[in-house]
Design a protein around this motif. Structure first.
Motif, PDB file in Angstrom:
ATOM      1  N   THR A  33     -50.994  25.348  37.782  1.00  0.00           N
ATOM      2  CA  THR A  33     -50.096  26.404  37.303  1.00  0.00           C
ATOM      3  C   THR A  33     -50.832  27.422  36.441  1.00  0.00           C
ATOM      4  O   THR A  33     -50.518  28.609  36.468  1.00  0.00           O
ATOM      5  N   GLU A  34     -51.825  26.964  35.669  1.00  0.00           N
ATOM      6  CA  GLU A  34     -52.605  27.879  34.841  1.00  0.00           C
ATOM      7  C   GLU A  34     -53.409  28.839  35.705  1.00  0.00           C
ATOM      8  O   GLU A  34     -53.501  30.036  35.412  1.00  0.00           O
ATOM      9  N   VAL A  35     -54.001  28.332  36.774  1.00  0.00           N
ATOM     10  CA  VAL A  35     -54.790  29.175  37.669  1.00  0.00           C
ATOM     11  C   VAL A  35     -53.898  30.219  38.326  1.00  0.00           C
ATOM     12  O   VAL A  35     -54.269  31.389  38.435  1.00  0.00           O
ATOM     13  N   LEU A  36     -52.712  29.814  38.724  1.00  0.00           N
ATOM     14  CA  LEU A  36     -51.796  30.748  39.380  1.00  0.00           C
ATOM     15  C   LEU A  36     -51.216  31.767  38.401  1.00  0.00           C
ATOM     16  O   LEU A  36     -51.068  32.936  38.735  1.00  0.00           O
ATOM     17  N   ALA A  37     -50.906  31.335  37.193  1.00  0.00           N
ATOM     18  CA  ALA A  37     -50.252  32.212  36.226  1.00  0.00           C
ATOM     19  C   ALA A  37     -51.230  33.063  35.429  1.00  0.00           C
ATOM     20  O   ALA A  37     -50.872  34.145  34.963  1.00  0.00           O
ATOM     21  N   ASN A  38     -52.472  32.578  35.246  1.00  0.00           N
ATOM     22  CA  ASN A  38     -53.419  33.269  34.383  1.00  0.00           C
ATOM     23  C   ASN A  38     -54.833  33.232  34.966  1.00  0.00           C
ATOM     24  O   ASN A  38     -55.757  32.707  34.351  1.00  0.00           O
TER      25      ASN A  38
END
Length: 60
Positions: A33-38
């Protein structure tokens, strides 16, 4: 680098991480989720990690 989903935890990855780090590698981890969001933030952290020297293996 490792992208972690819900099946990964620090506890379950500890043994594998120890083996990898013993060989002189680092294991930066990011939640999916971090890679996708940020992605920019992840890129910055990876760039910073790559700029730091790593330790050579002591298993000689």
């Amino acid at each position: 680098m490792e992208l972690d989903g819900g099946q990964h935890t620090q506890t379950t990855d500890a043994a594998r991480t120890a083996i990898i780090e013993r060989e002189g590698y680092r294991v930066p981890r990011f939640w999916n989720t971090e890679v996708l969001a940020n992605p920019e933030g992840v890129h910055t952290r990876l760039t910073e990690a790559l700029a730091q020297p790593s330790s050579p293996s002591n298993s000689g």
